[in-house]
Design an enzyme around this catalytic site. Sequence first.
Site, PDB file in Angstrom:
ATOM      1  N   HIS A  60       0.821  -1.203   0.000  1.00 37.29           N
ATOM      2  CA  HIS A  60       0.000   0.000   0.000  1.00 37.29           C
ATOM      3  C   HIS A  60       0.861   1.262   0.000  1.00 37.29           C
ATOM      4  O   HIS A  60       2.060   1.207   0.254  1.00 37.29           O
ATOM      5  CB  HIS A  60      -0.993   0.021   1.162  1.00 37.29           C
ATOM      6  CG  HIS A  60      -0.392   0.119   2.530  1.00 37.29           C
ATOM      7  ND1 HIS A  60       0.193  -0.942   3.181  1.00 37.29           N
ATOM      8  CD2 HIS A  60      -0.327   1.156   3.390  1.00 37.29           C
ATOM      9  CE1 HIS A  60       0.596  -0.556   4.381  1.00 37.29           C
ATOM     10  NE2 HIS A  60       0.295   0.719   4.534  1.00 37.29           N
ATOM     11  N   HIS A  62       0.732   5.424   1.299  1.00 38.94           N
ATOM     12  CA  HIS A  62       0.107   6.543   2.002  1.00 38.94           C
ATOM     13  C   HIS A  62       0.644   7.800   1.343  1.00 38.94           C
ATOM     14  O   HIS A  62       1.840   7.873   1.016  1.00 38.94           O
ATOM     15  CB  HIS A  62       0.480   6.573   3.478  1.00 38.94           C
ATOM     16  CG  HIS A  62      -0.114   5.466   4.287  1.00 38.94           C
ATOM     17  ND1 HIS A  62      -1.472   5.258   4.395  1.00 38.94           N
ATOM     18  CD2 HIS A  62       0.476   4.519   5.045  1.00 38.94           C
ATOM     19  CE1 HIS A  62      -1.692   4.227   5.192  1.00 38.94           C
ATOM     20  NE2 HIS A  62      -0.529   3.750   5.586  1.00 38.94           N
ATOM     21  N   TYR A 152      11.822   4.213   0.671  1.00 39.53           N
ATOM     22  CA  TYR A 152      10.686   4.569  -0.183  1.00 39.53           C
ATOM     23  C   TYR A 152       9.738   5.520   0.551  1.00 39.53           C
ATOM     24  O   TYR A 152       8.547   5.268   0.678  1.00 39.53           O
ATOM     25  CB  TYR A 152       9.964   3.300  -0.644  1.00 39.53           C
ATOM     26  CG  TYR A 152      10.920   2.317  -1.253  1.00 39.53           C
ATOM     27  CD1 TYR A 152      11.532   2.589  -2.477  1.00 39.53           C
ATOM     28  CD2 TYR A 152      11.277   1.143  -0.595  1.00 39.53           C
ATOM     29  CE1 TYR A 152      12.443   1.713  -3.032  1.00 39.53           C
ATOM     30  CE2 TYR A 152      12.186   0.260  -1.146  1.00 39.53           C
ATOM     31  CZ  TYR A 152      12.769   0.558  -2.366  1.00 39.53           C
ATOM     32  OH  TYR A 152      13.673  -0.311  -2.910  1.00 39.53           O
TER      33      TYR A 152
END
Length: 186
Positions: A60, A62, A152
């Site tokens: 996922h 954000h 990342y």
Amino acid sequence: MSDYRRCYVPGGSYFFTVVTERRAGILANDKARDCLREAIRHCRQQLPFRVDALVMLPDHIHAIWTLPIVDCDYSKRWGIVKKHFTQTWLASGGTEQSVTASRLRYRRRGIWQRRFWEHALRDERDYQNHLDYLHFNPVKHGLVKHVIDWPYSSFHHWLKQGFYPERWGSRIEDYAGLDSIQCTGE
């Protein structure tokens, strides 16, 4: 979910959670980072917005975005980003989850979940709390022991700007209260 209503605020800042199809762990690598950068760049050429913060975890993303004062259509932007990411990801040899005939009929691929979760940031404190939550997420998920160790993440940008101390996220005081942030997309 049929009665769910999104909050649209022209010029607003939003916190997002975008999840891969069946939580496939395809994102936390350099190829995915390059594809996402390209997809965001492509989208911003059509519909401007500012990426304030972003973290990519294996399954996922954000992000915090701020939209132009005259615009609030983040849904269209995410559609463009997801579509362009999918195209470049697959063209570069990336994998996808199996796709049903129904999904193919609606031109959906096996990269992203159909929906995403958003939260309109209400004030500076809400913004700061979600910024901290976003940057602390790799530690929360056990991917690293220190926020700075996750490559990342926009944490490195914010660190260079002097917003965070280098070892932020290494002390319990740094993330006390982040449990109160509701993130139903995770």
